[in-house]
Structures are given as C-alpha cells and as structure tokens.
Design an enzyme around this catalytic site. Structure first.
Site, PDB file in Angstrom:
ATOM      1  N   ILE A  19       0.830  -1.206   0.000  1.00 47.85           N
ATOM      2  CA  ILE A  19       0.000   0.000   0.000  1.00 47.85           C
ATOM      3  C   ILE A  19       0.858   1.246   0.000  1.00 47.85           C
ATOM      4  CG2 ILE A  19      -1.672   1.335   1.340  1.00 47.85           C
ATOM      5  CD1 ILE A  19      -2.852  -1.308   2.323  1.00 47.85           C
ATOM      6  N   ASP A  38      11.065   3.576   4.457  1.00 50.61           N
ATOM      7  CA  ASP A  38      10.896   2.158   4.765  1.00 50.61           C
ATOM      8  C   ASP A  38      12.074   1.723   5.625  1.00 50.61           C
ATOM      9  OD1 ASP A  38       8.958  -0.133   3.497  1.00 50.61           O
ATOM     10  OD2 ASP A  38      10.877  -0.978   4.114  1.00 50.61           O
ATOM     11  N   VAL A  56      14.149   8.221   2.362  1.00 53.62           N
ATOM     12  CA  VAL A  56      14.596   8.468   3.732  1.00 53.62           C
ATOM     13  C   VAL A  56      14.306   7.198   4.525  1.00 53.62           C
ATOM     14  CG1 VAL A  56      14.355   9.872   5.818  1.00 53.62           C
ATOM     15  CG2 VAL A  56      14.184  10.957   3.570  1.00 53.62           C
ATOM     16  N   ASN A  81       1.729   4.994   7.273  1.00 55.29           N
ATOM     17  CA  ASN A  81       1.315   3.755   6.621  1.00 55.29           C
ATOM     18  C   ASN A  81       2.017   2.514   7.167  1.00 55.29           C
ATOM     19  OD1 ASN A  81       0.213   2.155   4.133  1.00 55.29           O
ATOM     20  ND2 ASN A  81       2.427   1.856   4.061  1.00 55.29           N
ATOM     21  N   SER A 132      -6.729  -0.149   8.548  1.00 57.07           N
ATOM     22  CA  SER A 132      -7.227  -1.505   8.278  1.00 57.07           C
ATOM     23  C   SER A 132      -8.657  -1.614   8.787  1.00 57.07           C
ATOM     24  CB  SER A 132      -6.373  -2.582   8.950  1.00 57.07           C
ATOM     25  OG  SER A 132      -7.067  -3.812   9.027  1.00 57.07           O
ATOM     26  N   TYR A 145      -2.738  -7.322  16.594  1.00 51.77           N
ATOM     27  CA  TYR A 145      -3.008  -6.492  15.426  1.00 51.77           C
ATOM     28  C   TYR A 145      -4.359  -5.792  15.550  1.00 51.77           C
ATOM     29  CZ  TYR A 145      -3.689  -5.262  10.488  1.00 51.77           C
ATOM     30  OH  TYR A 145      -3.919  -4.584   9.316  1.00 51.77           O
ATOM     31  N   VAL A 178      -5.699  -6.753   1.125  1.00 50.27           N
ATOM     32  CA  VAL A 178      -5.012  -6.102   0.016  1.00 50.27           C
ATOM     33  C   VAL A 178      -3.859  -7.014  -0.385  1.00 50.27           C
ATOM     34  CG1 VAL A 178      -3.813  -4.030  -0.772  1.00 50.27           C
ATOM     35  CG2 VAL A 178      -5.626  -3.834   0.956  1.00 50.27           C
ATOM     36  N   THR A 180      -0.734  -7.917  -0.771  1.00 44.51           N
ATOM     37  CA  THR A 180       0.597  -7.473  -0.378  1.00 44.51           C
ATOM     38  C   THR A 180       1.283  -8.597   0.386  1.00 44.51           C
ATOM     39  OG1 THR A 180      -0.127  -6.630   1.770  1.00 44.51           O
ATOM     40  CG2 THR A 180      -0.289  -5.111  -0.105  1.00 44.51           C
TER      41      THR A 180
END
Length: 254
Positions: A19, A38, A56, A81, A132, A145, A178, A180
């Site tokens: 995402i 990241d 960065v 994110n 989410s 989570y 999603v 990923t």
C-alpha cells in the site's frame, strides 16, 4: 489532478512495497514531492528512484525531521502507513504486544507530535493513517493487530475531532484484504477471511484520492465494510455471533 496535493511535500512511511508504494506512486503522479520511507533502505531507494522521489529509510517513528529537511523544510501530507501484522491471542508474548503497539499506534503519535505545531501555526496539514478494517471490526487470530489497529483508528479520529477547525485534515484508510506481503503473512486466517475479496494496492490509493477530493475522514476501499461496521454498532451480539462462526470455521481447518 487533485489540486490539494500538487507540489505538496508528502511523506509515506512503509513505502518500500504494498500500500505504501502505491500511495507514493500516486502522490508523485499527482504532482507531489514525495519522501519514501521504509525500514528496508534498498526497497525505499528503489521506489524513490522509480517515481523521482527522495528515499529516507529508517524507523518511521524517527524520520519526520529528516524528511522535512529533504522536502525543503515543510511537510504538507504525512501518510502513517507502516504497520505490523501481529498474529496471536491474549497469550502472545508481551514483546509482540509491545512491538505492535509501538509500530501501529505510537509511531503515529510520535509523528503527530512532530508535525502538529507547525501545521496548527499555519492552519493546514493532512494526516493519513493506514488503519485496516480490523480497526473498525476485528481480525480472527490476531489479537495484537486488531487491538492496536483499533488504537490507530481512535487516534486518527481524535486528531480529526480536535483539530479540524484549525485546518487539520485527517483520513483513516480501512481496507480489508489487500494483495501485499502483509496479506500473505496472515496465513490461514487471511486465506479464509481476506483473500476472497482482496484488492490491489492501487485500489487503496484510488480510494484515498477520492476521499481527499470529497474531504472524507473514513476511507473504505471495500465499501461493504460500512455495513459490517453499522451491524457491529447497532447489533453487537448478532455481529459477534457471526464473527464467532467464522472463528469456529477457521479452527476446523487448522
């Protein structure tokens, strides 16, 4: 083009893939100046080079100052994110709970602490929280989570109700599955609940930009989540019974 983001200084955390990468690409395509963050420096650099952005890398909790400098002194949009898909029950190790809380909630709080003084002084700023649907509903097999994503949603909601009259725009993105690496990490629970209706990351970016244009707080890339959320609020026992049936179905496959 979405006028609100043209030439804006944008930071997207966890943007080495999934995402986050889709958001970074869309912001860049819309004319924004983008910082790609990241933990994986190589992934951050690869996405940044692809879209003409600035990498960065590092812990999302600690890169606001460096990202601000990279953008020439001003951040206009911050996309919180980066997230951690922590599975387990109430018996999960306290280190698992602590890390989920740190990444999924406190990273947002720390970013806001850095961003809000300047935003409130000038009367504008945009905070995007990738929450989410688990933050509105829950997720079987993933207590850390689910609980921390509820916290992320609550914090985004609090920011919006507290500062919207002072120019702060807040968006809470709440997708279900999603496609990923994070979805792959959910294992059999994700296969049962999330995979059947999973969407591409680009669809999440599309939903966010529609929400920006309409100035909406709640972004639902899966529109059906609105109905589930309404049922949870108005008929909690019915909703819990339905979720428990899903839990039992999952247990039967393990």
């Amino acid at each position: 083009m979405v006028e609100a983001v043209q030439d804006a200084g944008v930071v997207v955390t966890g943007a080495g893939g999934g995402i986050g990468a889709a958001l970074a690409r869309r912001f860049a395509a819309e004319g924004a100046r983008v910082v790609v963050n990241d933990l994986d420096a190589a992934k951050a650099k690869a996405v940044a080079e692809e879209i003409g952005a600035i990498a960065v890398p590092g812990d999302a909790s600690a890169i606001v100052a460096e990202a601000r400098d990279a953008l020439g002194g001003t951040i206009d949009v911050y996309c919180a994110n980066a997230g951690l898909p922590s599975a387990g029950s109430e018996s999960a190790d306290e280190k698992v709970w602590a890390l989920a809380w740190d990444v999924n909630v406190m990273a947002h709080v720390r970013a806001a602490q850095e961003l809000l003084p300047a935003w409130l002084e000038r009367g504008s700023g945009r905070f995007v929280s990738t929450v989410s649907a688990a933050g509105l509903l829950t997720m079987i097999g993933a207590a850390p989570y689910s609980v921390t994503k509820h916290g992320a949603y609550a914090f985004a909601e609090w920011l919006s109700l507290t500062y919207r009259h002072r120019g702060l725009k807040v968006h809470a993105i709440c997708p279900q599955g999603v496609r990923t690496d994070m979805l792959d990490a959910t294992g059999s629970a994700g296969d049962l609940v999330l995979q059947p209706t999973a969407i591409e990351p680009e669809a999440v970016a599309d939903a966010l930009f529609a929400g920006i244009e309409e100035d909406r707080f709640l972004i639902l890339p899966h529109p059906e989540v609105a109905g589930y959320y309404q049922l949870r609020a108005t008929q909690p026992d019915h909703w819990l019974s339905n979720m428990n049936h899903i839990q039992q179905k999952w247990e039967a496959t393990r």
